[in-house]
Design an enzyme around this catalytic site. Structure first.
Site, short mmCIF file in Angstrom:
data_model
loop_
_atom_site.label_atom_id
_atom_site.label_comp_id
_atom_site.label_asym_id
_atom_site.label_seq_id
_atom_site.Cartn_x
_atom_site.Cartn_y
_atom_site.Cartn_z
N THR A 72 0.82 -1.08 -0.02
CA THR A 72 -0.09 0.06 0.09
C THR A 72 0.86 1.34 -0.07
OG1 THR A 72 -0.02 0.36 2.37
CG2 THR A 72 -1.60 -1.25 1.49
N CYS A 73 0.23 2.27 0.04
CA CYS A 73 0.90 3.59 0.19
C CYS A 73 1.86 3.69 1.11
CB CYS A 73 0.08 4.89 -0.08
SG CYS A 73 -1.23 4.97 1.40
N GLN A 120 -7.90 -3.08 0.20
CA GLN A 120 -6.51 -3.64 -0.23
C GLN A 120 -5.91 -4.83 0.34
OE1 GLN A 120 -4.65 0.10 1.49
NE2 GLN A 120 -4.40 1.02 -0.44
N THR A 129 -6.46 5.43 -12.50
CA THR A 129 -7.50 4.72 -12.43
C THR A 129 -7.76 3.68 -11.67
OG1 THR A 129 -7.08 3.56 -14.51
CG2 THR A 129 -8.17 5.78 -14.75
#
Length: 439
Positions: A46-47, A122, A192
């Site tokens: 993830t980020c 996620q 997107t």
């Protein structure tokens, strides 16, 4: 045996996390190809997090150490980070600690913005990716599915996620002082992927009505249609940048998609000297930091956004932690029951085989009747029920190995003992959370 190697904003720099995210797609498959003792692998990226979850079936004492070393090697090769640096950037969790950690992660308790809702999706997509790649296992399936169930429980039973917290909403909070009128703000959304929908929703909640979308991979039209926004083709990127007051990037592209020359080109096209705010939610970063050298451009990246994460709601967090701890305890108990299942099945099979043998001999003598056979089968079922229940109870108490030993000793049955029931000598691992310790 479950193992997790985790690097996050708690213990690794964003520079390291960025490089690890590039490696994520290939890690699980490579681990499975190169190591027969790894039964399954799921990678969560993830980020602000990179984690590798492993299901190790090798019963050797050194299995944990071997799995950790193999993962470090693969991640180092895929990311370009020196092996020692990878080792120094990950925490290792084994056994029971893995479930409690993932349940906390999926519930948003370990996120930069505590309680953010995107992490649950996620986690779910990480499992789906492993299924597609053929790298999941029965143990990992149950682990991740239980994590998703736990996250839903936290969401419905606590106020942790009620505020709609997320990185993009925090970024927009930080941008508030720079925006005079959200309804008049023109936004270009770059990317997107899964985070794009959340970004668009957050923008609309602020009152933004003018949003265009551009996709580096050419999927803008596919995203734009269902969301009711215009798509931007590659040839029109500079024009779209020029018309925008804010750019929000959330692409999964492995390299930066916007740099100083893009912003310089946009400034030249617009010719009005307007200020532009760029919010980079990508990891690896979507925007080259050199964009700030262009006059009028301001950049908010993940590292900057994370510095402003709000203080957690202690009451909601404590309630969520309690739910996570309870779910982890139940997961451990259920897993322990599975460990004695082969012994219980072997015992029941043996006893019913003995019964059938005796009934067959009685039939040959002509002394049997349907009622008698039914009564005997019922009696044996009753007799076997109590040991079966007791075996599961003992397993939940950590006595699974004793159950297997007893069945083998008393009935002479050959029961294959699962690796998880064994008690290998502990292997020293750096920065490791052993089973039963707090995550």
């Amino acid at each position: 045996m479950l193992i997790c190697l985790t690097a996050s904003h708690h213990n690794a720099s964003f520079e390291v996390l960025e490089k690890l995210s590039v490696a994520a797609p290939s890690v699980a498959g490579t681990l499975m190809e190169q190591n027969d003792f790894i039964a399954g692998a799921v990678v969560l990226a993830t980020c602000n997090r990179f984690e590798a979850y492993l299901d190790v079936e090798e019963p050797l004492t050194a299995a944990r150490a071997l799995a950790v070393e193999a993962t470090v090697d693969v991640v180092s090769g895929a990311s370009g980070i020196a092996r020692d640096d990878v080792r120094g950037s990950v925490d290792v969790k084994c056994g029971d600690a893995v479930a409690e950690h993932l349940f906390a992660v999926s519930s948003g308790l370990e996120s930069v913005v505590v309680g953010e809702g995107e992490i649950a999706g996620q986690v779910r997509r990480a499992l789906e990716g492993a299924r597609t790649g053929g790298t999941t296992s029965t143990g990992l399936e149950r682990l991740f599915q239980t994590a998703s169930n736990t996250s839903r429980g936290v969401k419905t039973r606590t106020g942790l996620q009620s505020a709609g917290r997320s990185m993009v909403r925090l970024a927009l909070d930080l941008a508030e002082s720079r925006i005079a009128d959200w309804s008049a703000t023109r936004v270009l959304l770059v990317g997107t992927g899964a985070y794009a929908g959340a970004s668009l929703a957050a923008l609309r909640d602020r009152g933004v009505v003018d949003v265009h979308v551009y996709s580096p991979s050419g999927r803008a039209q596919k995203f734009a249609g269902p969301h009711g926004i215009p798509a931007v083709e590659g040839r029109d990127l500079l024009k779209a940048l020029a018309a925008s007051d804010m750019v929000v990037t959330c692409s999964t592209a492995p390299t930066a998609v916007l740099a100083a020359h893009h912003m310089q080109g946009a400034a030249a096209v617009s010719g009005d000297g307007r200020r532009r705010l760029v919010i980079d939610l990508g990891l690896p970063r979507n925007v080259d930091p050199d964009v700030v050298t262009v006059e009028g451009v301001e950049l908010l990246d993940l590292e900057t956004i994370s510095l402003h994460a709000p203080l957690r709601d202690l009451t909601a967090t404590d309630d969520a932690r309690e739910i996570v701890s309870t779910a982890a305890a139940e997961f451990r108990a259920a897993s322990a029951e599975d460990e004695v299942a082969p012994a219980v099945v072997a015992l029941r099979t043996h006893i019913f085989d003995v019964l059938e043998g005796e009934l067959e001999r009685v039939r040959k003598r002509g002394d049997s009747s349907e009622a008698t056979e039914k009564a005997l089968r019922h009696l044996v079922s009753v007799l076997v029920h109590k040991p079966s229940v007791r075996a599961r109870e003992l397993a939940r108490q950590g006595e699974g190995a004793r159950v297997v030993d007893a069945v083998q000793a008393l009935f002479g049955l050959d029961v294959e003992m699962p690796a998880a029931v064994s008690s290998p000598v502990a292997v020293a691992l750096p920065r490791t959370a052993e089973a039963g310790q707090a995550s």
